[in-house]
Design an enzyme around this catalytic site. Structure first.
Site, short mmCIF file in Angstrom:
data_model
loop_
_atom_site.label_atom_id
_atom_site.label_comp_id
_atom_site.label_asym_id
_atom_site.label_seq_id
_atom_site.Cartn_x
_atom_site.Cartn_y
_atom_site.Cartn_z
N SER A 16 0.82 -1.22 0.00
CA SER A 16 0.00 0.00 0.00
C SER A 16 0.85 1.27 0.00
O SER A 16 0.31 2.37 -0.01
CB SER A 16 -0.94 0.00 1.21
OG SER A 16 -0.20 0.08 2.41
N THR A 19 5.90 2.02 3.47
CA THR A 19 7.34 2.25 3.63
C THR A 19 7.80 3.43 2.78
O THR A 19 8.61 4.25 3.22
CB THR A 19 8.13 0.97 3.27
OG1 THR A 19 7.73 -0.05 4.18
CG2 THR A 19 9.63 1.19 3.40
N GLU A 87 7.91 -1.51 9.76
CA GLU A 87 7.40 -2.83 10.16
C GLU A 87 7.27 -2.97 11.68
O GLU A 87 7.72 -3.95 12.27
CB GLU A 87 8.33 -3.94 9.62
CG GLU A 87 8.57 -3.90 8.13
CD GLU A 87 7.43 -4.47 7.28
OE1 GLU A 87 6.32 -4.63 7.81
OE2 GLU A 87 7.68 -4.74 6.10
N GLN A 89 5.02 -3.86 13.52
CA GLN A 89 4.28 -5.02 14.03
C GLN A 89 5.17 -6.24 14.26
O GLN A 89 4.78 -7.20 14.88
CB GLN A 89 3.13 -5.40 13.07
CG GLN A 89 3.51 -6.17 11.82
CD GLN A 89 4.15 -5.31 10.73
OE1 GLN A 89 4.18 -4.09 10.85
NE2 GLN A 89 4.66 -5.94 9.68
N CYS A 149 -10.32 -7.12 -8.23
CA CYS A 149 -11.35 -6.30 -8.90
C CYS A 149 -10.93 -4.85 -9.16
O CYS A 149 -11.65 -4.12 -9.83
CB CYS A 149 -12.64 -6.33 -8.11
SG CYS A 149 -12.59 -5.31 -6.62
ZN LIG Z 1 -11.90 -6.64 -4.89
#
Ligand SMILES: [Zn+2]
Length: 201
Positions: A16, A19, A87, A89, A149
């Site tokens: 996403s 970083t 990072e 987490q 999608c």
């Molecule tokens: Zn989708």
């Protein structure tokens, strides 16, 4: 007078741009004259040492650490204005401890820019990110594109049947998905997983 410290959280799914955003933020601070340093968990061994590398290959020098506590020690011995942590987490520290360390750093006028996954592959929140989100001064939720999608992605879906919560260095076995594609593919994943275990009997 020293600038007031902030906590800036970049979160979202894999791919996403978290970083990249962390890197950009630190780079801007550097240009503004801040003394900056970046850290990453030593468990994250995907890349050569001492670098944070985003998916678009922006590099940032980073110090590998085992515990967030090491940042406090570093800050005592070095003059710094802002730190980046990638990072988040992956650190083994208890979330309440990390929050405590962050508060101490901010009391010492150190701004913290954090990047971390909000949820694991089953869409369960990572505790530390869940703790940091409400106390952040700035919170940015990044979205990848759904591989199925083309809508905004919501979570990182794991294509393999590994059930460990953290699977490091297995980027290829993940894809970002939106909520409805995730729900559909998780049903298929469960079905196939059960089929595989039946076949093994
Ligand atoms: Zn989708």
């Amino acid at each position: 007078m020293k600038k007031q410290a902030k906590l800036i959280v970049h979160t979202g799914s894999m791919f996403s741009g978290k970083t990249t955003s962390l890197w950009r933020e630190l780079y801007r601070m550097k240009i503004a004259g801040y003394k900056t340093v970046a850290f990453k968990p030593s468990v994250d061994s995907r890349h050569k040492d001492e670098k944070i590398i985003s998916h678009d290959n922006l590099e940032l020098d980073a110090i590998k650490i085992e515990s967030v506590k090491e940042i406090l020690e570093y800050a005592q011995n070095n003059e710094i204005d802002a730190i980046g942590i990638d990072e988040v987490q992956f650190f083994p520290d208890h979330p309440s401890k990390i929050v405590e360390y962050f508060i101490k750093l901010m009391q010492n006028h150190i701004t913290i820019v954090v990047s971390g996954l909000d949820m694991d592959y089953k869409a369960r929140p990572f505790e530390i990110v869940k703790e940091l989100m409400p106390i952040a001064d700035e919170l940015i939720k990044h979205h990848a594109i759904c591989a199925s999608c083309g809508e905004d992605a919501w979570v990182s879906f794991r294509k393999s049947y590994n059930e460990d919560r953290i699977e490091i260095g297995a980027q290829d076995s993940y894809e970002p998905l939106c909520r409805s594609c995730f729900n559909r593919k998780m049903k298929d994943r469960e079905k196939n997983k059960n089929q595989i275990s039946l076949d093994q009997i």
